[in-house]
Design a protein around this motif. Structure first.
Motif, PDB file in Angstrom:
ATOM      1  N   UNK A 189       0.819  -1.208   0.000  1.00 23.70           N
ATOM      2  CA  UNK A 189       0.000   0.000   0.000  1.00 23.70           C
ATOM      3  C   UNK A 189       0.857   1.264   0.000  1.00 23.70           C
ATOM      4  N   UNK A 190       2.038   1.161   0.624  1.00 23.85           N
ATOM      5  CA  UNK A 190       2.975   2.291   0.585  1.00 23.85           C
ATOM      6  C   UNK A 190       3.458   2.506  -0.852  1.00 23.85           C
ATOM      7  N   UNK A 191       3.727   1.394  -1.535  1.00 23.98           N
ATOM      8  CA  UNK A 191       4.152   1.482  -2.945  1.00 23.98           C
ATOM      9  C   UNK A 191       3.071   2.163  -3.785  1.00 23.98           C
ATOM     10  N   UNK A 192       1.809   1.755  -3.548  1.00 22.23           N
ATOM     11  CA  UNK A 192       0.702   2.337  -4.330  1.00 22.23           C
ATOM     12  C   UNK A 192       0.563   3.836  -4.041  1.00 22.23           C
ATOM     13  N   UNK A 217       2.937   5.911  -3.049  1.00 20.31           N
ATOM     14  CA  UNK A 217       4.052   6.636  -3.671  1.00 20.31           C
ATOM     15  C   UNK A 217       3.831   6.765  -5.175  1.00 20.31           C
ATOM     16  N   UNK A 218       3.298   5.696  -5.782  1.00 24.70           N
ATOM     17  CA  UNK A 218       3.052   5.730  -7.226  1.00 24.70           C
ATOM     18  C   UNK A 218       2.011   6.812  -7.549  1.00 24.70           C
ATOM     19  N   UNK A 219       0.968   6.901  -6.715  1.00 25.82           N
ATOM     20  CA  UNK A 219      -0.066   7.931  -6.938  1.00 25.82           C
ATOM     21  C   UNK A 219       0.530   9.326  -6.728  1.00 25.82           C
ATOM     22  N   UNK A 220       1.378   9.476  -5.711  1.00 27.78           N
ATOM     23  CA  UNK A 220       1.955  10.810  -5.418  1.00 27.78           C
ATOM     24  C   UNK A 220       2.951  11.225  -6.503  1.00 27.78           C
ATOM     25  N   UNK A 221       3.601  10.241  -7.109  1.00 24.24           N
ATOM     26  CA  UNK A 221       4.597  10.562  -8.149  1.00 24.24           C
ATOM     27  C   UNK A 221       3.982  11.391  -9.281  1.00 24.24           C
ATOM     28  N   UNK A 222       2.683  11.184  -9.529  1.00 21.82           N
ATOM     29  CA  UNK A 222       2.029  11.912 -10.630  1.00 21.82           C
ATOM     30  C   UNK A 222       1.240  13.126 -10.133  1.00 21.82           C
TER      31      UNK A 222
END
Ligand SMILES: Cc1cc2nc3c(=O)[nH]c(=O)nc-3n(C[C@H](O)[C@H](O)[C@H](O)COP(=O)(O)OP(=O)(O)OC[C@H]3O[C@@H](n4cnc5c(N)ncnc54)[C@H](O)[C@@H]3O)c2cc1C
Length: 313
Positions: free
Chosen positions: A67-70, A72-77
Motif C-alpha cells: 500500500x505504501x508502494x501504491x 508513492x506511485x499515486x503521489x509521483x504523478x
C-alpha cells in the motif's frame, strides 16, 4: 462575506487499492486528484502480513509495503493525500460537496473507494493472532494452509463458499455453526454437507483461539450441552460477513439491503452524474485487491470522460 471554498476536479474518498489506483489514473490524466485516506490509510491490506496473489510481486509482498508502494506511485504523478475522514457528502449538485467536519471541498467528480470491513468475533485471541493464522479471507490466505487442518466460523452463503474453497486445499475443514442450522442456501448447504473433508459442528461457538505466535487450535463450546472441545488446527477463518463503509452515502446513492453501492453494470457510475463507486464498497462478490484496483481504474476513466463531457479540462 462568505469564504471561497476550495474546488477540485476529482476527490477520491478512500486509500485502499481502489482509491490509490483511481488516483494513479486520475493524476496521469491531469485531474489533480485529492485523496482522503480515512481512518485506515492504505485500507484493509495494512492489517495483513503476506499478499501472495497480487500480480507483479513474484515473491509476494507485505500488505503495508504494497500500500505504501501504491501511495508513492499515486503521489509521483501529483496526487495530494490528506489524512482525514470524510464525514458527510452533499450530492445535490451539479458541483458536489465533500465535507470534513466543518470544512467543505467542492468536487466536480467524486470517486468513492471506502471499502468494506470484515466482521470479527471480538475475541482477544482473534485480534492477537490476526495475520498469524487468523484470517477473514479464505481466497486470500487459504493457500498458506495447504494440506493442513483449519477451522471456519460462519453459517451463511459466504461461509459455505469459503469452506468449500478451503476443502480443496486443506486436509480437513471444521465448520463452527452457532445455531442448529445453517443460513446458507439449500444448494450451498448440500455442497458443504457432501464434501467429505468438511465437518460441520452445529451449536458450537468459539471460546478462544489457541497459540502464541501462530494458531495451534481452537477451543469451542457446544451451546446446547455446555461441553468444551479443543480442535487442533493451524488456520482460523472468520466468515460472518462484511460491512461496506457506505453510511455517509445513505439517502444519496442506491445501495442493496446490506449497504453495498449499486453501479450501472459494466461501469462505476452511480445514479448521480459525476459520482463513481469502486472497490469493495460496491462489490460483495469478489472482494480482492486486484478487483478493487481494477474498478478504481474504471472509476478514474469514467470520471475523466465525465469531466471532458461537461467541459472541465
Ligand atoms: C486481513 C485481510 C487480508 C487480505 N488479504 C488479501 C490478499 O492477500 N489478496 C487480496 O487480493 N485481497 C486481500 N484482502 C482483501 C482486500 O484487502 C480488499 O479486497 C481490498 O483492500 C479492497 O480495497 P478497497 O480499496 O475497495 O478498500 P479498502 O482496502 O477497504 O480501503 C478502504 C479505504 O477507505 C477509507 N475510508 C472509509 N471510509 C472513509 C471516509 N468516510 N472518509 C475517507 N476515507 C474512508 C479507509 O480508511 C480505507 O483507506 C484481505 C483483506 C483482509 C481484511
Amino acid at each position: 462575506m462568505s469564504e471561497e471554498l476550495e474546488r477540485r476536479k476529482c476527490v477520491i474518498i478512500g486509500s485502499g487499492p481502489a482509491g490509490y489506483t483511481a488516483a494513479i489514473y486520475a493524476a496521469r490524466a491531469d485531474m489533480e486528484p485529492l485523496v482522503y485516506t480515512g481512518m485506515q490509510p492504505g485500507g484493509q491490506l495494512t492489517i495483513t502480513t503476506e499478499v501472495d496473489n497480487y500480480p507483479g510481486y513474484p515473491d509476494g509482498v507485505n500488505g503495508p509495503q504494497m500500500m505504501e508502494d501504491l501511495r508513492k506511485q499515486a503521489e509521483r504523478f501529483g496526487t495530494e493525500v490528506r489524512y482525514e475522514l470524510v464525514t458527510e457528502v452533499d450530492f445535490t449538485g451539479p458541483v458536489h460537496k465533500v465535507i470534513i467536519n466543518d470544512k467543505t471541498v467542492l468536487a466536480d467528480s467524486v470517486i468513492i473507494a471506502t471499502g468494506a470491513s470484515a466482521k470479527w468475533l471480538g475475541l482477544e485471541s482473534e485480534q492477537r493472532l490476526n495475520g498469524f493464522g487468523v484470517s477473514a479471507c479464505a481466497v486470500c490466505d487459504g493457500f498458506f494452509y495447504k494440506g493442513q487442518e483449519v477451522v471456519i466460523v460462519g453459517a451463511g452463503d459466504t461461509a459455505a463458499e469459503e469452506a468449500s474453497y478451503l476443502a480443496k486445499l486443506c486436509s480437513k475443514v471444521t465448520m463452527l455453526v452457532r445455531r442448529d442450522e445453517m443460513r446458507a442456501s439449500k444448494a450451498m448447504q448440500h455442497r458443504v454437507m457432501n464434501t467429505p473433508n468438511i465437518e460441520i459442528l452445529f451449536n458450537h461457538e468459539t471460546v478462544e483461539i489457541l497459540g502464541d505466535k501462530g494458531v495451534e487450535g481452537v477451543k469451542a463450546k457446544n451451546n446446547a450441552t455446555g461441553e468444551e472441545i479443543t480442535i487442533p488446527c493451524t488456520g482460523f477463518f472468520v466468515a460472518i460477513g462484511h460491512k461496506p463503509n457506505t453510511d455517509i452515502f445513505k439517502g444519496w446513492l442506491d445501495m442493496d439491503e446490506t449497504g453495498y453501492l449499486k453501479v450501472t453494470p459494466g461501469s462505476s457510475k452511480t445514479k448521480i452524474p459525476g459520482v463513481f463507486a469502486s472497490g469493495d464498497a460496491a462489490d460483495k462478490v469478489y472482494r480482492q485487491a486486484v478487483t478493487a484496483a481494477g474498478t478504481g481504474c474504471m472509476a478514474a476513466l469514467d470520471a475523466e470522460r465525465y469531466l471532458a463531457d461537461i467541459g472541465i479540462h
